[in-house]
Design an enzyme around this catalytic site. Structure first.
Site, mmCIF file in Angstrom:
data_model
loop_
_atom_site.group_PDB
_atom_site.id
_atom_site.type_symbol
_atom_site.label_atom_id
_atom_site.label_comp_id
_atom_site.label_asym_id
_atom_site.label_seq_id
_atom_site.Cartn_x
_atom_site.Cartn_y
_atom_site.Cartn_z
ATOM 1 C CB CYS A 187 42.737 55.587 38.903
ATOM 2 S SG CYS A 187 43.512 53.999 39.001
ATOM 3 C CG ASP B 183 52.861 48.866 41.551
ATOM 4 O OD1 ASP B 183 52.808 48.986 42.786
ATOM 5 O OD2 ASP B 183 51.847 48.847 40.824
ATOM 6 C CE LYS C 187 53.160 55.303 45.445
ATOM 7 N NZ LYS C 187 51.792 54.771 45.462
ATOM 8 C CG ASN C 188 52.619 51.436 47.132
ATOM 9 O OD1 ASN C 188 52.233 52.611 47.138
ATOM 10 N ND2 ASN C 188 52.723 50.728 46.031
ATOM 11 N NE ARG D 141 49.573 59.732 43.007
ATOM 12 C CZ ARG D 141 49.198 58.513 42.626
ATOM 13 N NH1 ARG D 141 49.051 58.240 41.349
ATOM 14 N NH2 ARG D 141 48.968 57.580 43.517
ATOM 15 N NE ARG E 164 43.374 50.472 41.765
ATOM 16 C CZ ARG E 164 44.462 51.181 42.070
ATOM 17 N NH1 ARG E 164 44.769 52.233 41.357
ATOM 18 N NH2 ARG E 164 45.215 50.873 43.105
HETATM 19 C C1 EPZ Z 1 48.282 48.281 45.920
HETATM 20 O O1 EPZ Z 1 47.043 48.805 45.477
HETATM 21 C C2 EPZ Z 1 49.329 49.297 45.502
HETATM 22 N N1 EPZ Z 1 49.026 50.598 46.120
HETATM 23 C C3 EPZ Z 1 49.341 49.463 43.985
HETATM 24 O O2 EPZ Z 1 50.402 50.336 43.661
HETATM 25 C C4 EPZ Z 1 49.617 48.103 43.356
HETATM 26 O O3 EPZ Z 1 49.571 48.226 41.951
HETATM 27 C C5 EPZ Z 1 48.568 47.096 43.837
HETATM 28 O O4 EPZ Z 1 48.572 47.020 45.286
HETATM 29 C C6 EPZ Z 1 48.830 45.696 43.302
HETATM 30 O O5 EPZ Z 1 50.077 45.257 43.739
HETATM 31 C C7 EPZ Z 1 49.323 50.769 47.418
HETATM 32 O O6 EPZ Z 1 49.806 49.877 48.097
HETATM 33 C C8 EPZ Z 1 49.031 52.125 47.981
HETATM 34 P P1 EPZ Z 1 44.948 45.523 45.086
HETATM 35 P P2 EPZ Z 1 45.657 48.084 45.922
HETATM 36 O O7 EPZ Z 1 43.770 45.661 45.959
HETATM 37 O O8 EPZ Z 1 45.796 47.469 47.246
HETATM 38 C C9 EPZ Z 1 41.341 44.036 42.486
HETATM 39 C C10 EPZ Z 1 51.419 52.221 42.705
HETATM 40 O O9 EPZ Z 1 51.745 52.415 41.522
HETATM 41 N N2 EPZ Z 1 40.518 44.362 43.653
HETATM 42 O O10 EPZ Z 1 46.069 44.609 45.521
HETATM 43 O O11 EPZ Z 1 44.575 49.064 45.708
HETATM 44 C C11 EPZ Z 1 41.993 45.268 41.851
HETATM 45 O O12 EPZ Z 1 41.105 45.888 40.937
HETATM 46 C C12 EPZ Z 1 50.078 51.595 43.029
HETATM 47 O O13 EPZ Z 1 52.144 52.465 43.680
HETATM 48 C C13 EPZ Z 1 39.184 43.958 43.661
HETATM 49 O O14 EPZ Z 1 38.695 43.344 42.717
HETATM 50 O O15 EPZ Z 1 45.549 46.953 44.825
HETATM 51 C C14 EPZ Z 1 43.203 44.682 41.179
HETATM 52 O O16 EPZ Z 1 42.814 44.127 39.939
HETATM 53 C C15 EPZ Z 1 49.226 51.435 41.784
HETATM 54 N N3 EPZ Z 1 38.431 44.254 44.751
HETATM 55 C C16 EPZ Z 1 43.617 43.542 42.116
HETATM 56 O O17 EPZ Z 1 42.472 43.251 42.913
HETATM 57 C C17 EPZ Z 1 38.936 44.917 45.838
HETATM 58 O O18 EPZ Z 1 38.187 45.131 46.823
HETATM 59 C C18 EPZ Z 1 44.760 43.878 43.045
HETATM 60 O O19 EPZ Z 1 44.460 45.122 43.609
HETATM 61 C C19 EPZ Z 1 40.290 45.317 45.808
HETATM 62 C C20 EPZ Z 1 41.070 45.030 44.704
#
Ligand code: EPZ
Length: 435
Positions: free
Chosen positions: A116, A309, A22-23, A401, A121
């Site tokens: 969320c 995850d 999915k990701n 989802r 996020r």
């Molecule tokens: C991806 O989300 C995945 N989703 C998430 O999977 C996964 O949990 C996450 O990466 C971490 O591995 C998809 O790929 C669609 P991040 P993403 O930006 O990219 C912070 C699932 O269950 N952050 O790597 O949105 C954020 O708050 C989902 O399939 C900032 O601070 O996650 C988090 O603490 C849930 N500023 C950390 O970084 C930003 O601009 C990592 O988030 C972006 C993120």
């Protein structure tokens, strides 16, 4: 709304095939915006989130044709470059159209994803990257407006680390935007997840020049245009881990086929520490269960460390392990929604300040529980498979989802799990299914 009713205690047997990631599919579908030619994407899982992403692309002028697990795309018009709130609020990964749109059309308006259930996020890193490439960013009425300068985006050096380390979708967005920028871009502190590598390889197949994907430093040499491509997305490592943990918690030697063990070494290592072996034969992984898993200490960190995850699903296994386990969540410190529901099943868990302490119990008991975020819901399913008696999980749209027909596939392994419609209550419009 649908619920699952699970009668626990069944041993499982046989093998289960893993769906496409999915990701990986979500950002890869977005690159259809970056070429005027036809693209074909294969091994796409049939999930609600994918349907939402396709709707977002359709509103952005991309024509799509689904054929089973293949999606054909072609940009038919570029009138609209706004990804609407009503779709992005359903799935925050919709933000991954930002980079492709900006690269292809010089402008993009994307709804801020909002928070969320797993936590705030933010997208500050995404915006930092776009601005570094020369885009002008304005925030208005809950939307991000990004506009490239007259001469187009310019390659540059970008440090993309945030307070939680690297960001997967921010890396994706910046990499896409840089592919059609003038000159060379270096992304420092890039995310190393396999899904980022898959996206980079798909872009390379379309004519992009990218080096270092999978390492913390990615170099992108801008090109003038991209051609269409046919791309098969990688298997879903999170779904693979979920099924392996289902085998571990039910002490069943099931085989998970079609996965990539090399994408799961941290998870396999934790299962080994807990006394559960994983026998690998090609792309098949067979669980070698133990009578009772041992407690363990795990910290979630960016790839290649233990994935956030898989944290909730591992908590379920820890809940029936011998001893006291500690789960430290470094990516989303509030991501412990599974704890409260597992406690309704008899688990002994205290969670605060990004850490959960799990005192293993002999056996969980079936109970009425409620799904919340995608992965916490998966944790309840595997807990229900092992619990004594009947577990009723409501709001399973969260599970739909990220897991295709999970109840049908688990039934094939011998699980006693049924999907029932438990009333006419419509799904909440803003289903907190945005993780
Ligand atoms: C991806 O989300 C995945 N989703 C998430 O999977 C996964 O949990 C996450 O990466 C971490 O591995 C998809 O790929 C669609 P991040 P993403 O930006 O990219 C912070 C699932 O269950 N952050 O790597 O949105 C954020 O708050 C989902 O399939 C900032 O601070 O996650 C988090 O603490 C849930 N500023 C950390 O970084 C930003 O601009 C990592 O988030 C972006 C993120």
């Amino acid at each position: 709304m649908d619920s699952f009713v699970i009668t626990g205690g069944q041993k499982l047997s046989g093998s289960i095939a893993v769906s496409g990631s999915k990701n990986s599919a979500l950002p890869i579908l977005a690159v259809s915006l970056m070429t005027s030619e036809r693209c074909t994407f294969k091994n796409i899982p049939t999930l609600r989130d994918i349907q939402t992403q396709v709707k977002i692309l359709n509103t952005l002028g991309v024509e799509t044709h689904w054929k089973g697990r293949e999606i054909e795309t072609r940009v038919k018009d570029t009138y609209n470059s706004t990804a609407p709130y009503e779709l992005v609020k359903q799935m925050r990964a919709g933000v991954c159209v930002l980079g492709p749109l900006l690269a292809a059309r010089g402008e993009a308006t994307v709804s801020l994803p909002g928070g969320c259930v797993i936590g705030e996020r933010p997208i500050d890193l995404h915006l930092r990257g776009m601005q570094a490439l020369g885009a002008e960013i304005t925030l208005e009425k809950g939307y991000v407006q990004a506009k490239a300068p007259k001469g187009g985006l310019k390659g540059t050096e970008i440090y993309l680390g945030g307070k939680f380390g690297s960001s997967v979708l921010a890396t994706d967005n910046v990499m896409c935007a840089a592919v059609l920028a003038k000159g060379t871009t270096i992304i420092e502190c890039a995310a190393c997840e396999p899904e980022v590598v898959d996206l980079a390889n798909c872009l390379i197949a379309m004519g992009a020049k990218i080096e270092g994907a999978g390492s913390p430093r990615i170099t992108i040499h801008g090109v003038k245009k991209l051609k269409g491509a046919t791309w098969t997305v990688i298997p879903d490592r999170i779904e693979t881990a979920t099924f392996l943990l289902a085998g571990a918690i039910t002490r069943s030697p099931i085989t998970v086929t079609g996965g990539r063990a090399d994408h799961l070494l941290a998870v396999i290592d934790v299962m080994r520490q807990m006394g559960v072996g994983i026998q690998r034969k090609g792309h098949a992984m067979t669980v070698v269960p133990c009578a009772r898993p041992k407690a363990c200490e795990v910290t979630t960190l960016p790839y290649p460390a233990f994935p956030t995850d898989v944290q909730s699903q591992t908590m379920a296994l820890m809940a029936v392990s011998e001893g006291t386990s500690i789960l430290t969540e470094r990516i989303y410190p509030d991501r412990f929604m599974a704890a409260a529901e597992l406690k309704r099943m008899g688990a002994t868990i205290t969670a605060s300040n990004g850490q959960a302490v799990i005192q293993g119990v002999e056996r969980l008991g079936g109970a009425q529980v409620m799904a919340s975020d995608l992965r916490a819901s998966a944790a309840l399913v595997i807990a229900g498979l092992a619990a004594e008696g009947e577990t009723h999980i409501s709001r399973v749209y969260h599970i739909d989802r990220g897991y295709e027909r999970i109840e049908e596939r688990l039934r094939k392994l011998g699980a006693r799990i049924q999907r029932i419609n438990d009333g006419d209550e419509a799904e909440p419009a803003t289903a907190a299914a945005k993780a």
